[in-house]
Scaffold this motif. Structure first.
Motif, mmCIF file in Angstrom:
data_model
loop_
_atom_site.group_PDB
_atom_site.id
_atom_site.type_symbol
_atom_site.label_atom_id
_atom_site.label_comp_id
_atom_site.label_asym_id
_atom_site.label_seq_id
_atom_site.Cartn_x
_atom_site.Cartn_y
_atom_site.Cartn_z
ATOM 1 N N HIS A 44 0.848 -1.188 0.000
ATOM 2 C CA HIS A 44 0.000 0.000 0.000
ATOM 3 C C HIS A 44 0.884 1.239 0.000
ATOM 4 N N ASP A 45 0.284 2.367 -0.302
ATOM 5 C CA ASP A 45 1.005 3.635 -0.193
ATOM 6 C C ASP A 45 1.238 3.911 1.290
ATOM 7 N N PRO A 46 2.507 4.041 1.732
ATOM 8 C CA PRO A 46 2.772 4.213 3.161
ATOM 9 C C PRO A 46 2.259 5.528 3.739
ATOM 10 N N GLY A 47 1.916 6.483 2.891
ATOM 11 C CA GLY A 47 1.446 7.764 3.402
ATOM 12 C C GLY A 47 -0.053 7.940 3.384
ATOM 13 N N VAL A 48 -0.788 7.024 2.771
ATOM 14 C CA VAL A 48 -2.243 7.156 2.653
ATOM 15 C C VAL A 48 -2.910 6.830 3.985
ATOM 16 N N GLN A 49 -3.803 7.732 4.431
ATOM 17 C CA GLN A 49 -4.508 7.554 5.694
ATOM 18 C C GLN A 49 -5.918 7.021 5.450
ATOM 19 N N ASP A 50 -6.347 6.167 6.392
ATOM 20 C CA ASP A 50 -7.711 5.620 6.360
ATOM 21 C C ASP A 50 -8.225 5.632 7.793
ATOM 22 N N LEU A 51 -8.772 6.771 8.196
ATOM 23 C CA LEU A 51 -9.155 6.951 9.596
ATOM 24 C C LEU A 51 -10.260 5.996 10.030
ATOM 25 N N LEU A 52 -11.031 5.461 9.085
ATOM 26 C CA LEU A 52 -12.082 4.509 9.451
ATOM 27 C C LEU A 52 -11.501 3.155 9.846
ATOM 28 N N ASN A 53 -10.244 2.886 9.453
ATOM 29 C CA ASN A 53 -9.589 1.626 9.804
ATOM 30 C C ASN A 53 -8.326 1.877 10.630
ATOM 31 N N ALA A 54 -8.373 2.873 11.483
ATOM 32 C CA ALA A 54 -7.209 3.222 12.288
ATOM 33 C C ALA A 54 -7.016 2.245 13.436
ATOM 34 N N GLY A 65 -1.385 -4.864 10.361
ATOM 35 C CA GLY A 65 -2.357 -3.918 10.886
ATOM 36 C C GLY A 65 -2.097 -2.504 10.416
ATOM 37 N N THR A 66 -2.754 -1.550 11.088
ATOM 38 C CA THR A 66 -2.620 -0.138 10.747
ATOM 39 C C THR A 66 -2.247 0.665 11.987
ATOM 40 N N ASP A 67 -1.733 1.884 11.754
ATOM 41 C CA ASP A 67 -1.402 2.751 12.887
ATOM 42 C C ASP A 67 -2.592 3.630 13.227
ATOM 43 N N ASP A 68 -2.378 4.653 14.074
ATOM 44 C CA ASP A 68 -3.503 5.465 14.544
ATOM 45 C C ASP A 68 -4.067 6.391 13.472
ATOM 46 N N PHE A 69 -3.428 6.465 12.300
ATOM 47 C CA PHE A 69 -3.987 7.219 11.174
ATOM 48 C C PHE A 69 -4.498 6.287 10.076
ATOM 49 N N GLY A 70 -4.497 4.996 10.340
ATOM 50 C CA GLY A 70 -4.986 4.034 9.361
ATOM 51 C C GLY A 70 -3.993 3.706 8.271
ATOM 52 N N ARG A 71 -2.737 4.042 8.465
ATOM 53 C CA ARG A 71 -1.705 3.739 7.464
ATOM 54 C C ARG A 71 -1.191 2.312 7.657
ATOM 55 N N ASP A 72 -0.924 1.645 6.567
ATOM 56 C CA ASP A 72 -0.498 0.252 6.610
ATOM 57 C C ASP A 72 0.901 0.142 7.228
ATOM 58 N N VAL A 73 1.017 -0.639 8.303
ATOM 59 C CA VAL A 73 2.277 -0.742 9.039
ATOM 60 C C VAL A 73 3.340 -1.448 8.210
ATOM 61 N N LEU A 74 2.974 -2.537 7.531
ATOM 62 C CA LEU A 74 3.950 -3.267 6.716
ATOM 63 C C LEU A 74 4.538 -2.365 5.637
ATOM 64 N N SER A 75 3.685 -1.598 4.975
ATOM 65 C CA SER A 75 4.166 -0.697 3.924
ATOM 66 C C SER A 75 5.107 0.359 4.495
ATOM 67 N N ARG A 76 4.810 0.815 5.702
ATOM 68 C CA ARG A 76 5.634 1.863 6.300
ATOM 69 C C ARG A 76 6.992 1.332 6.748
ATOM 70 N N VAL A 77 7.035 0.116 7.284
ATOM 71 C CA VAL A 77 8.348 -0.408 7.694
ATOM 72 C C VAL A 77 9.199 -0.758 6.479
ATOM 73 N N LEU A 78 8.563 -1.210 5.395
ATOM 74 C CA LEU A 78 9.316 -1.462 4.168
ATOM 75 C C LEU A 78 9.842 -0.157 3.580
ATOM 76 N N ASP A 79 8.993 0.855 3.548
ATOM 77 C CA ASP A 79 9.404 2.142 3.007
ATOM 78 C C ASP A 79 10.480 2.788 3.881
ATOM 79 N N GLY A 80 10.429 2.542 5.194
ATOM 80 C CA GLY A 80 11.379 3.160 6.113
ATOM 81 C C GLY A 80 12.721 2.480 6.186
#
Length: 285
Positions: A44-54, A65-80
């Motif tokens: 997923h796009d690591p910066g896209v927020q989905d507050l309904l699935n936070a 899972g997702t963080d408190d802004f609904g961003r995909d955690v796996l995508s963010r750790v890969l991007d980071g």
């Protein structure tokens, strides 16, 4: 010509790491691939927020899972992975190259060169590196790469002392005396003959400097220094997601585990590689 080596010590020296080395090599390779191509591997796009699935736990759509802004955690750790590892790599390379230069000069040339270099090294070595790094970045508001530059300076004394010790062990060996006898200039002896013989120490120092830089820069990011909020750096993610341990613990556990795995893998590989290079050098001699 070379020093005499006890064959019993050569056979028994160094830890028997067994299966740990290939396992760590695989883990390090996976993390390296993520560092290079993490943004393209992210589902997923690591910066896209989905507050309904936070703050949701692992699912078929969001494996970590997702963080408190609904961003995909796996995508963010890969991007980071790239931002989390590039800084430590640059810091380790810079500190080791400077340490090699200063260590060669201090250990081989001796005299005034050694006195000046080692007094400066002792002065910097006495400073608490992590505390100085935090204070300087915090006071002057430097960014991430400013922190990397400061870390190179603060890490160089340790590399210099280790490499100088290895050079001192080579300086009195017969091959150096023979090179002096045939009239080779000192800089040629130092670079062409001595430097390759301290390569195992240089490699080990490089990898240890990488681990130290990874921990230091991750700690700096955890404290909110050097990188803006919302960055996918692992240290920053760990700090921002530690409040989600009850809702989605993987948001904090994943970056923490990656920091630990990267540090452990590089340390074990460095230990094994140092032993292999040292045995290869002695066998060649």
């Amino acid at each position: 010509m070379s020093e005499q080596v006890n064959p019993v010590l050569l056979r028994t020296g160094g830890p028997r790491l067994g299966v740990a080395v290939p396992v760590c090599a695989v883990l390090a390779a996976v993390i390296a691939v993520a560092a290079v191509a993490g943004r393209w591997l992210a589902p997923h796009d690591p910066g896209v927020q989905d507050l309904l699935n936070a703050s949701t736990g692992p699912s078929a759509t969001h494996w970590l899972g997702t963080d408190d802004f609904g961003r995909d955690v796996l995508s963010r750790v890969l991007d980071g992975a790239g931002s989390s590892l590039l800084g430590p790599v640059v810091a380790a390379l810079g500190a080791t190259l400077l340490g090699l230069l200063l260590g060669l000069m201090a250990g081989f040339l001796g005299g005034a060169f050694e006195a000046v270099i080692m007094r400066g090294v002792d002065l910097l070595y006495a400073l608490p590196a992590l505390l100085v790094l935090i204070v300087l970045v915090g006071m002057f508001g430097g960014g991430y790469w400013a922190a990397v530059g400061i870390l190179i300076v603060l890490s160089t004394p340790g590399s210099t002392r280790i490499i100088r010790s290895a050079v001192l062990g080579q300086r009195t060996l017969p091959y150096v005396e023979a090179a002096h006898t045939v009239g080779l200039p000192r800089h040629r002896i130092m670079i062409v003959h001595v430097a390759p013989n301290v390569l195992p120490t240089v490699v080990a120092t490089l990898l240890l400097d990488f681990v130290a830089a990874l921990v230091a820069l991750s700690a700096l990011s955890f404290l909110g220094l050097g990188l803006p909020p919302g960055s996918t750096n692992w240290g920053r993610m760990l700090a921002e997601n530690r409040t989600l341990l009850e809702l989605n613990p993987w948001a904090a556990i994943a970056p923490a585990l990656l920091i630990m795995i990267a540090a452990m893998s590089v340390t074990i590989i460095g230990d094994w590689l140092h032993g292999r290079l040292e045995r290869g050098r002695l066998d060649h001699d």
